[in-house]
Design a protein around this motif. Structure first.
Motif, PDB file in Angstrom:
ATOM      1  N   ILE A  87       0.799  -1.214  -0.050  1.00 36.60           N
ATOM      2  CA  ILE A  87       0.015   0.041  -0.059  1.00 36.60           C
ATOM      3  C   ILE A  87       0.936   1.341   0.086  1.00 36.60           C
ATOM      4  O   ILE A  87       1.754   1.423   0.682  1.00 36.60           O
ATOM      5  N   HIS A  88       0.474   2.166  -0.874  1.00 39.25           N
ATOM      6  CA  HIS A  88       1.312   3.321  -1.175  1.00 39.25           C
ATOM      7  C   HIS A  88       0.774   4.630  -0.403  1.00 39.25           C
ATOM      8  O   HIS A  88       1.307   5.499   0.020  1.00 39.25           O
ATOM      9  N   GLN A  89      -0.735   4.855  -0.273  1.00 39.71           N
ATOM     10  CA  GLN A  89      -1.274   5.811   0.063  1.00 39.71           C
ATOM     11  C   GLN A  89      -2.986   5.597   0.564  1.00 39.71           C
ATOM     12  O   GLN A  89      -3.443   4.661  -0.196  1.00 39.71           O
ATOM     13  N   ALA A  99      -7.425   2.740  -0.971  1.00 39.85           N
ATOM     14  CA  ALA A  99      -5.863   2.781  -0.970  1.00 39.85           C
ATOM     15  C   ALA A  99      -5.380   2.723  -2.060  1.00 39.85           C
ATOM     16  O   ALA A  99      -5.787   1.891  -2.907  1.00 39.85           O
ATOM     17  N   MET A 100      -4.190   3.217  -2.436  1.00 42.40           N
ATOM     18  CA  MET A 100      -3.525   2.783  -3.686  1.00 42.40           C
ATOM     19  C   MET A 100      -2.299   2.163  -3.422  1.00 42.40           C
ATOM     20  O   MET A 100      -1.310   2.493  -2.807  1.00 42.40           O
ATOM     21  N   ILE A 109     -10.374  -0.794   1.574  1.00 44.39           N
ATOM     22  CA  ILE A 109     -10.447  -1.448   3.069  1.00 44.39           C
ATOM     23  C   ILE A 109     -11.333  -1.475   3.767  1.00 44.39           C
ATOM     24  O   ILE A 109     -12.134  -0.489   4.008  1.00 44.39           O
ATOM     25  N   ARG A 110     -11.641  -2.843   4.458  1.00 43.39           N
ATOM     26  CA  ARG A 110     -12.862  -2.829   5.140  1.00 43.39           C
ATOM     27  C   ARG A 110     -12.390  -3.314   6.377  1.00 43.39           C
ATOM     28  O   ARG A 110     -11.497  -4.165   6.414  1.00 43.39           O
ATOM     29  N   GLU A 119      -9.704  -5.125  -4.542  1.00 40.58           N
ATOM     30  CA  GLU A 119      -9.402  -4.236  -5.696  1.00 40.58           C
ATOM     31  C   GLU A 119     -10.435  -3.553  -6.367  1.00 40.58           C
ATOM     32  O   GLU A 119     -11.578  -4.396  -6.575  1.00 40.58           O
ATOM     33  N   VAL A 120     -10.530  -2.170  -6.748  1.00 41.09           N
ATOM     34  CA  VAL A 120     -11.512  -1.536  -7.545  1.00 41.09           C
ATOM     35  C   VAL A 120     -11.340  -1.634  -8.873  1.00 41.09           C
ATOM     36  O   VAL A 120     -10.193  -1.371  -9.400  1.00 41.09           O
ATOM     37  N   ALA A 121     -11.989  -2.024  -9.874  1.00 40.38           N
ATOM     38  CA  ALA A 121     -11.959  -2.290 -11.223  1.00 40.38           C
ATOM     39  C   ALA A 121     -11.976  -0.631 -11.599  1.00 40.38           C
ATOM     40  O   ALA A 121     -12.967   0.043 -11.686  1.00 40.38           O
ATOM     41  N   VAL A 122     -10.736  -0.019 -12.352  1.00 40.22           N
ATOM     42  CA  VAL A 122     -10.866   1.299 -12.865  1.00 40.22           C
ATOM     43  C   VAL A 122     -10.213   1.299 -14.195  1.00 40.22           C
ATOM     44  O   VAL A 122      -9.224   0.666 -14.287  1.00 40.22           O
TER      45      VAL A 122
END
Length: 215
Positions: A87-89, A99-100, A109-110, A119-122
């Motif tokens: 995790i970066h941020q 989180a990125m 994050i839960r 993961e969020v599909a983007v």
């Protein structure tokens, strides 16, 4: 001690056995319970979920292998393994924790019913995938979740000049999509090179002598 971040007015540190919270205004120190695993010496990021006087306070720490949680009033840590997500941020947006990671994937994050990441599909715009880029920043700006990207070009006279680009995450389509913004009107954005420190935005910064549409 190792610096892990700052959150709700507290600096967060860790040593081999403990996490330490230090109030930057009063110097008050809080020491959560001792870590239960030697692997936790690899912790590099920490964040508070709420102010320290909140009854629902949770402190979340990240190591290279796992995510740890301490709830105020308890004397133990709960641990959740991470499957390669460094995790970066982290930012809080509309009641969710986003989180990125270091390869710029977006996650949620839960903490209930247990610690977990998803993961969020983007979808990324093509312009975000070409050229040289720094690690981007997530910034919450009102009801928008922004990504600020610093793209770098090579110039024979000036070295490596950089240009900021701002993208807003459009949740109304599936998958969600980063959409480029040409300006962000009466907002100013604040960034820091250390991604463990929070980013933030300010509306109508002219009230205190700042500039709108400014980073």
């Amino acid at each position: 001690m190792r610096y892990l971040g700052c959150s709700y007015g507290y600096l967060i540190f860790s040593d081999r056995r403990h996490c330490h919270l230090v109030d930057v205004y009063t110097g008050t120190k809080v020491k959560p319970p001792k870590f239960q695993s030697e692997s936790n010496t690899l912790i590099y990021l920490g964040i508070l979920m709420a102010p320290l006087n909140s009854p629902s306070l949770r402190l979340i720490l990240f190591s290279r292998m796992s995510m740890l949680q301490w709830q105020v009033g308890t004397n133990f840590w709960t641990e959740h393994p991470l499957d390669g997500e460094l995790i970066h941020q982290i930012v809080f947006f509309k009641g969710h924790m986003f989180a990125m990671d270091f390869v710029q994937r977006l996650h949620t994050i839960r903490i209930a019913p247990e610690l977990s990441t998803q993961e969020v599909a983007v979808m990324w715009e093509e312009s975000m995938l070409v050229g040289l880029h720094s690690k981007p920043w997530l910034v919450v700006c009102g009801d928008m979740l922004l990504l600020v990207d610093l793209s770098v070009s090579m110039d024979q006279l000036f070295g490596f000049p950089g240009t900021f680009q701002v993208f807003c995450l459009n949740f109304s389509v599936e998958p969600a999509k980063w959409v480029k913004m040409d300006k962000f009107d009466n907002w100013a954005l604040f960034l820091t090179n250390d991604r463990r420190n929070p980013t933030f935005s300010c509306m109508k910064p002219e009230r205190w002598g700042g500039k709108s549409n400014y980073i």
